[in-house]
Design a protein around this motif. Structure first.
Motif, PDB file in Angstrom:
ATOM      1  N   TYR A 122      12.904 -27.804  39.285  1.00  0.00           N
ATOM      2  CA  TYR A 122      13.811 -28.654  38.506  1.00  0.00           C
ATOM      3  C   TYR A 122      15.062 -27.878  38.141  1.00  0.00           C
ATOM      4  CZ  TYR A 122      10.065 -32.012  38.151  1.00  0.00           C
ATOM      5  OH  TYR A 122       9.096 -32.927  38.456  1.00  0.00           O
ATOM      6  N   GLU A 123      16.122 -28.632  37.865  1.00  0.00           N
ATOM      7  CA  GLU A 123      17.371 -28.012  37.441  1.00  0.00           C
ATOM      8  C   GLU A 123      18.067 -28.913  36.431  1.00  0.00           C
ATOM      9  OE1 GLU A 123      20.672 -29.220  40.684  1.00  0.00           O
ATOM     10  OE2 GLU A 123      19.161 -27.798  41.392  1.00  0.00           O
ATOM     11  N   THR A 124      18.939 -28.283  35.659  1.00  0.00           N
ATOM     12  CA  THR A 124      19.780 -29.026  34.724  1.00  0.00           C
ATOM     13  C   THR A 124      21.210 -28.541  34.890  1.00  0.00           C
ATOM     14  OG1 THR A 124      19.462 -27.403  32.957  1.00  0.00           O
ATOM     15  CG2 THR A 124      17.933 -29.269  33.006  1.00  0.00           C
ATOM     16  N   ALA A 125      22.165 -29.399  34.578  1.00  0.00           N
ATOM     17  CA  ALA A 125      23.584 -29.046  34.593  1.00  0.00           C
ATOM     18  C   ALA A 125      24.162 -29.533  33.279  1.00  0.00           C
ATOM     19  CB  ALA A 125      24.298 -29.684  35.777  1.00  0.00           C
ATOM     20  N   ASP A 126      24.176 -28.653  32.282  1.00  0.00           N
ATOM     21  CA  ASP A 126      24.577 -29.000  30.919  1.00  0.00           C
ATOM     22  C   ASP A 126      23.793 -30.214  30.426  1.00  0.00           C
ATOM     23  OD1 ASP A 126      25.857 -28.615  28.512  1.00  0.00           O
ATOM     24  OD2 ASP A 126      27.604 -29.825  29.062  1.00  0.00           O
ATOM     25  N   GLY A 127      22.493 -30.162  30.663  1.00  0.00           N
ATOM     26  CA  GLY A 127      21.601 -31.248  30.262  1.00  0.00           C
ATOM     27  C   GLY A 127      20.359 -30.687  29.606  1.00  0.00           C
ATOM     28  N   SER A 128      19.369 -31.532  29.430  1.00  0.00           N
ATOM     29  CA  SER A 128      18.127 -31.120  28.775  1.00  0.00           C
ATOM     30  C   SER A 128      17.001 -30.980  29.778  1.00  0.00           C
ATOM     31  CB  SER A 128      17.708 -32.146  27.719  1.00  0.00           C
ATOM     32  OG  SER A 128      18.574 -32.104  26.619  1.00  0.00           O
ATOM     33  N   LEU A 129      16.279 -29.891  29.657  1.00  0.00           N
ATOM     34  CA  LEU A 129      15.025 -29.719  30.387  1.00  0.00           C
ATOM     35  C   LEU A 129      13.928 -29.869  29.344  1.00  0.00           C
ATOM     36  CD1 LEU A 129      13.613 -28.920  33.099  1.00  0.00           C
ATOM     37  CD2 LEU A 129      13.389 -26.664  32.079  1.00  0.00           C
ATOM     38  N   ILE A 130      13.084 -30.871  29.550  1.00  0.00           N
ATOM     39  CA  ILE A 130      12.002 -31.142  28.599  1.00  0.00           C
ATOM     40  C   ILE A 130      10.668 -30.980  29.306  1.00  0.00           C
ATOM     41  CG2 ILE A 130      10.938 -32.857  27.083  1.00  0.00           C
ATOM     42  CD1 ILE A 130      13.734 -34.195  26.906  1.00  0.00           C
ATOM     43  N   VAL A 131       9.807 -30.147  28.739  1.00  0.00           N
ATOM     44  CA  VAL A 131       8.435 -30.044  29.218  1.00  0.00           C
ATOM     45  C   VAL A 131       7.628 -30.982  28.325  1.00  0.00           C
ATOM     46  CG1 VAL A 131       6.438 -28.552  29.588  1.00  0.00           C
ATOM     47  CG2 VAL A 131       8.753 -27.677  30.027  1.00  0.00           C
ATOM     48  N   ALA A 132       7.272 -32.129  28.902  1.00  0.00           N
ATOM     49  CA  ALA A 132       6.524 -33.152  28.172  1.00  0.00           C
ATOM     50  C   ALA A 132       5.056 -33.044  28.573  1.00  0.00           C
ATOM     51  CB  ALA A 132       7.070 -34.536  28.498  1.00  0.00           C
ATOM     52  N   TRP A 133       4.212 -32.764  27.607  1.00  0.00           N
ATOM     53  CA  TRP A 133       2.785 -32.570  27.885  1.00  0.00           C
ATOM     54  C   TRP A 133       2.121 -33.881  28.244  1.00  0.00           C
ATOM     55  CZ3 TRP A 133       2.802 -27.762  28.656  1.00  0.00           C
ATOM     56  CH2 TRP A 133       3.496 -26.879  27.827  1.00  0.00           C
ATOM     57  N   ALA A 134       1.084 -33.800  29.051  1.00  0.00           N
ATOM     58  CA  ALA A 134       0.300 -34.976  29.442  1.00  0.00           C
ATOM     59  C   ALA A 134      -0.389 -35.570  28.220  1.00  0.00           C
ATOM     60  CB  ALA A 134      -0.745 -34.573  30.480  1.00  0.00           C
ATOM     61  N   GLY A 135      -0.852 -36.785  28.359  1.00  0.00           N
ATOM     62  CA  GLY A 135      -1.583 -37.432  27.278  1.00  0.00           C
ATOM     63  C   GLY A 135      -2.836 -36.674  26.893  1.00  0.00           C
ATOM     64  N   THR A 136      -3.316 -35.831  27.792  1.00  0.00           N
ATOM     65  CA  THR A 136      -4.508 -35.027  27.509  1.00  0.00           C
ATOM     66  C   THR A 136      -4.150 -33.680  26.887  1.00  0.00           C
ATOM     67  OG1 THR A 136      -4.461 -34.223  29.789  1.00  0.00           O
ATOM     68  CG2 THR A 136      -5.917 -36.098  29.307  1.00  0.00           C
ATOM     69  N   GLY A 137      -2.879 -33.481  26.522  1.00  0.00           N
ATOM     70  CA  GLY A 137      -2.471 -32.268  25.825  1.00  0.00           C
ATOM     71  C   GLY A 137      -1.921 -31.198  26.742  1.00  0.00           C
ATOM     72  N   ILE A 138      -1.661 -30.035  26.156  1.00  0.00           N
ATOM     73  CA  ILE A 138      -1.168 -28.888  26.917  1.00  0.00           C
ATOM     74  C   ILE A 138      -2.240 -28.457  27.905  1.00  0.00           C
ATOM     75  CG2 ILE A 138      -0.438 -26.485  26.772  1.00  0.00           C
ATOM     76  CD1 ILE A 138       0.620 -27.129  23.914  1.00  0.00           C
ATOM     77  N   GLY A 139      -3.458 -28.402  27.441  1.00  0.00           N
ATOM     78  CA  GLY A 139      -4.592 -28.033  28.294  1.00  0.00           C
ATOM     79  C   GLY A 139      -5.886 -28.393  27.605  1.00  0.00           C
ATOM     80  N   ARG A 140      -6.906 -28.616  28.402  1.00  0.00           N
ATOM     81  CA  ARG A 140      -8.217 -28.920  27.818  1.00  0.00           C
ATOM     82  C   ARG A 140      -9.307 -28.320  28.684  1.00  0.00           C
ATOM     83  NH1 ARG A 140      -9.775 -35.245  28.485  1.00  0.00           N
ATOM     84  NH2 ARG A 140      -9.739 -35.302  30.742  1.00  0.00           N
ATOM     85  N   ILE A 141     -10.418 -28.093  28.032  1.00  0.00           N
ATOM     86  CA  ILE A 141     -11.570 -27.497  28.698  1.00  0.00           C
ATOM     87  C   ILE A 141     -12.765 -28.413  28.471  1.00  0.00           C
ATOM     88  CG2 ILE A 141     -13.127 -25.512  28.751  1.00  0.00           C
ATOM     89  CD1 ILE A 141     -10.786 -23.838  27.621  1.00  0.00           C
ATOM     90  N   HIS A 142     -13.461 -28.721  29.545  1.00  0.00           N
ATOM     91  CA  HIS A 142     -14.663 -29.540  29.451  1.00  0.00           C
ATOM     92  C   HIS A 142     -15.829 -28.603  29.152  1.00  0.00           C
ATOM     93  CE1 HIS A 142     -17.625 -32.583  31.312  1.00  0.00           C
ATOM     94  NE2 HIS A 142     -17.305 -32.960  30.091  1.00  0.00           N
ATOM     95  N   VAL A 143     -16.430 -28.767  27.975  1.00  0.00           N
ATOM     96  CA  VAL A 143     -17.468 -27.815  27.549  1.00  0.00           C
ATOM     97  C   VAL A 143     -18.880 -28.411  27.550  1.00  0.00           C
ATOM     98  CG1 VAL A 143     -15.899 -26.392  26.215  1.00  0.00           C
ATOM     99  CG2 VAL A 143     -16.992 -28.346  25.117  1.00  0.00           C
ATOM    100  N   VAL A 144     -18.993 -29.700  27.870  1.00  0.00           N
ATOM    101  CA  VAL A 144     -20.301 -30.340  27.907  1.00  0.00           C
ATOM    102  C   VAL A 144     -20.536 -30.861  29.323  1.00  0.00           C
ATOM    103  CG1 VAL A 144     -21.711 -32.209  26.994  1.00  0.00           C
ATOM    104  CG2 VAL A 144     -20.170 -30.995  25.478  1.00  0.00           C
ATOM    105  N   PRO A 145     -21.637 -30.465  29.967  1.00  0.00           N
ATOM    106  CA  PRO A 145     -21.889 -30.930  31.337  1.00  0.00           C
ATOM    107  C   PRO A 145     -22.170 -32.421  31.414  1.00  0.00           C
ATOM    108  CG  PRO A 145     -23.698 -29.538  30.559  1.00  0.00           C
ATOM    109  CD  PRO A 145     -22.662 -29.577  29.490  1.00  0.00           C
TER     110      PRO A 145
END
Length: 145
Positions: A122-145
């Protein structure tokens, strides 16, 4: 090599679970640094830490990245989820931004927590770069099988 996948840095999680580092994902002082496609994240590296190697540069961006604010840690339905506010670089001119590393800036070792592959550059030219997290958050771990 290059970015091909997103993931947690396993040694940082191991160190946190062993109480060898005080990694608190609810702190509002972790940072997100942006990288070009010349970085190949090694999610199994021992003691992974923030580095300026392959970090992007440009107007509106400061080496080290930006603070991730509004962080939360929740557990529901067998998932442990780390979330936070979107991260923005306003009025920026950047190019070749392919991925980002979240790291624990407050720890003296700047342990890498999670790497994010943007899927393309991605690139910007005097604009905004936004890192928008997924609906599931920045990251998640499944801890229950």
């Amino acid at each position: 090599m290059a970015w091909t996948v997103s993931g947690w840095y396993s040694d940082t999680l191991k160190l946190a679970l062993a109480l060898d580092i005080a990694l608190d994902l609810e702190r509002d002082d972790h940072k997100l640094a942006l990288y070009s496609n010349s970085l190949t994240p090694d999610f199994s590296a021992t003691a992974p830490a923030y580095s300026t190697t392959a970090e992007v540069s440009g107007t509106g961006y400061t080496a080290g990245g930006a603070v991730i604010t509004g962080t939360t840690l929740a557990s529901t339905g067998g998932y442990t989820t780390w979330d936070g506010d979107n991260v923005e670089w306003a009025s920026s001119t950047l190019s070749g931004v392919r991925g980002a590393n979240a790291y624990a800036d407050a720890l003296g070792t700047n342990n890498l927590i999670l790497g994010v592959d943007f899927g393309s550059a991605y690139e910007t030219a005097d604009g905004s770069l936004i890192v928008a997290w997924a609906g599931t958050g920045i990251g998640r771990i499944h801890v229950v099988p």
